[in-house]
Design a protein around this motif. Structure first.
Motif, short mmCIF file in Angstrom:
data_model
loop_
_atom_site.label_atom_id
_atom_site.label_comp_id
_atom_site.label_asym_id
_atom_site.label_seq_id
_atom_site.Cartn_x
_atom_site.Cartn_y
_atom_site.Cartn_z
N THR A 43 -0.94 6.49 16.85
CA THR A 43 -2.02 6.73 15.88
C THR A 43 -2.51 8.18 15.96
O THR A 43 -2.81 8.81 14.94
N LYS A 44 -2.56 8.70 17.19
CA LYS A 44 -2.99 10.09 17.36
C LYS A 44 -2.06 11.06 16.63
O LYS A 44 -2.51 12.03 16.03
N GLY A 45 -0.76 10.77 16.68
CA GLY A 45 0.20 11.62 15.99
C GLY A 45 0.02 11.58 14.48
O GLY A 45 0.10 12.61 13.81
N VAL A 46 -0.24 10.38 13.96
CA VAL A 46 -0.47 10.24 12.51
C VAL A 46 -1.75 10.98 12.13
O VAL A 46 -1.79 11.74 11.15
N ALA A 47 -2.79 10.80 12.94
CA ALA A 47 -4.07 11.46 12.66
C ALA A 47 -3.91 12.98 12.69
O ALA A 47 -4.51 13.70 11.88
N GLU A 48 -3.08 13.45 13.60
CA GLU A 48 -2.85 14.90 13.71
C GLU A 48 -2.20 15.43 12.43
O GLU A 48 -2.56 16.50 11.93
N VAL A 56 -9.46 10.19 18.68
CA VAL A 56 -8.80 8.93 18.33
C VAL A 56 -8.69 8.07 19.58
O VAL A 56 -8.07 8.48 20.56
N SER A 57 -9.33 6.91 19.55
CA SER A 57 -9.19 5.98 20.67
C SER A 57 -9.25 4.56 20.11
O SER A 57 -9.79 4.34 19.03
N SER A 58 -8.69 3.61 20.85
CA SER A 58 -8.66 2.23 20.37
C SER A 58 -10.08 1.77 20.02
O SER A 58 -10.97 1.85 20.86
N PRO A 59 -10.27 1.27 18.82
CA PRO A 59 -11.61 0.82 18.42
C PRO A 59 -11.91 -0.58 18.95
O PRO A 59 -12.18 -1.50 18.20
N THR A 72 -8.36 9.97 4.34
CA THR A 72 -9.14 9.09 5.20
C THR A 72 -8.20 8.16 5.94
O THR A 72 -7.31 7.54 5.33
N VAL A 73 -8.38 8.08 7.24
CA VAL A 73 -7.53 7.22 8.07
C VAL A 73 -8.41 6.15 8.72
O VAL A 73 -9.43 6.46 9.34
N TYR A 74 -8.02 4.89 8.55
CA TYR A 74 -8.73 3.78 9.19
C TYR A 74 -7.87 3.26 10.34
O TYR A 74 -6.68 2.98 10.16
N HIS A 75 -8.49 3.13 11.48
CA HIS A 75 -7.78 2.73 12.70
C HIS A 75 -8.38 1.41 13.19
O HIS A 75 -9.54 1.36 13.60
N PHE A 76 -7.58 0.35 13.11
CA PHE A 76 -8.04 -1.00 13.46
C PHE A 76 -7.51 -1.45 14.81
O PHE A 76 -6.41 -1.08 15.20
N ASP A 77 -8.26 -2.28 15.47
CA ASP A 77 -7.76 -3.01 16.62
C ASP A 77 -7.97 -4.49 16.32
O ASP A 77 -9.11 -4.98 16.34
N ALA A 78 -6.90 -5.19 16.03
CA ALA A 78 -6.99 -6.60 15.65
C ALA A 78 -6.84 -7.52 16.85
O ALA A 78 -6.65 -8.73 16.70
N TYR A 79 -6.95 -6.96 18.06
CA TYR A 79 -6.74 -7.76 19.28
C TYR A 79 -7.63 -9.00 19.29
O TYR A 79 -7.18 -10.10 19.60
N ARG A 80 -8.89 -8.82 18.94
CA ARG A 80 -9.82 -9.95 19.00
C ARG A 80 -9.87 -10.75 17.70
O ARG A 80 -10.71 -11.62 17.53
N LEU A 81 -9.00 -10.44 16.79
CA LEU A 81 -8.96 -11.18 15.52
C LEU A 81 -7.95 -12.32 15.57
O LEU A 81 -7.63 -12.92 14.56
#
Ligand SMILES: Nc1ncnc2c1ncn2[C@@H]1O[C@H](COP(=O)(O)OP(=O)(O)O)[C@@H](O)[C@H]1O
Ligand SMILES: [Mg+2]
Length: 143
Positions: A43-48, A56-59, A72-81
């Motif tokens: 994700t960091k590479g894409v954001a760059e 950029v860190s895991s949300p 605009t870049v949206y960064h999701f963490d679906a771990y708890r979903l």
């Protein structure tokens, strides 16, 4: 399907930065891989590529972070979903069918609600090849 080999975090970021050229408004990228595989590094590479200045860190506590660069870049963490019902995810559609670029860690948890034609990025470790070795598979799904 494309296959890349990475032997350090920087290489994963560079692979991601190059891949980001193919993204456009509304693109969704599903990031699949174990904890520590490199989903956030990717994700960091894409954001760059999109000149994002934010960290950029895991949300992990928010589900989604928003970064503003050339796009605009949206960064999701679906771990708890995990196990959430599709009906409960209507709010996610606003992102996935919107104009931003969405990157989703643990996307397998919400695969059913991803839009057609998302990019699937799978990052695999191989302990026999060392701690920093990663195989990265990228494909555009037809779903
Ligand atoms: N080839 C590699 N690609 C990506 N990360 C790597 C690689 N080799 C070692 N690492 C390390 O693995 C960790 C990946 O962390 P992170 O990107 O947060 O993983 P995830 O988001 O998948 O849990 C980082 O500490 C990074 O430095
Ligand atoms: Mg992460």
């Amino acid at each position: 399907m494309e296959r890349f080999i990475s032997t350090c975090e920087q290489e994963t970021r560079d692979i991601a930065k190059n891949f980001a050229k193919t993204l456009s408004e509304g693109s969704v990228v599903a990031l699949i891989g174990d904890l520590g595989a490199g989903k956030t590094a990717f994700t960091k590479g894409v954001a760059e590529f999109f000149d994002v200045d934010d960290d950029v860190s895991s949300p992990t506590f928010t589900i989604v972070n928003e970064y503003n660069g050339k796009k605009t870049v949206y960064h999701f963490d679906a771990y708890r979903l995990e196990n959430v019902k599709t009906d409960d995810c209507d709010w996610l559609d606003d992102y996935f069918f919107g104009n931003g670029i969405c990157l989703v860690e643990w996307a397998q948890n919400i695969e059913d609600i991803l839009p057609n034609g998302y990019f699937k990025v799978e990052i695999k470790k191989d302990p026999s090849k060392g701690d920093d070795y990663r195989e990265i598979f990228i494909e555009k799904t037809e779903k």
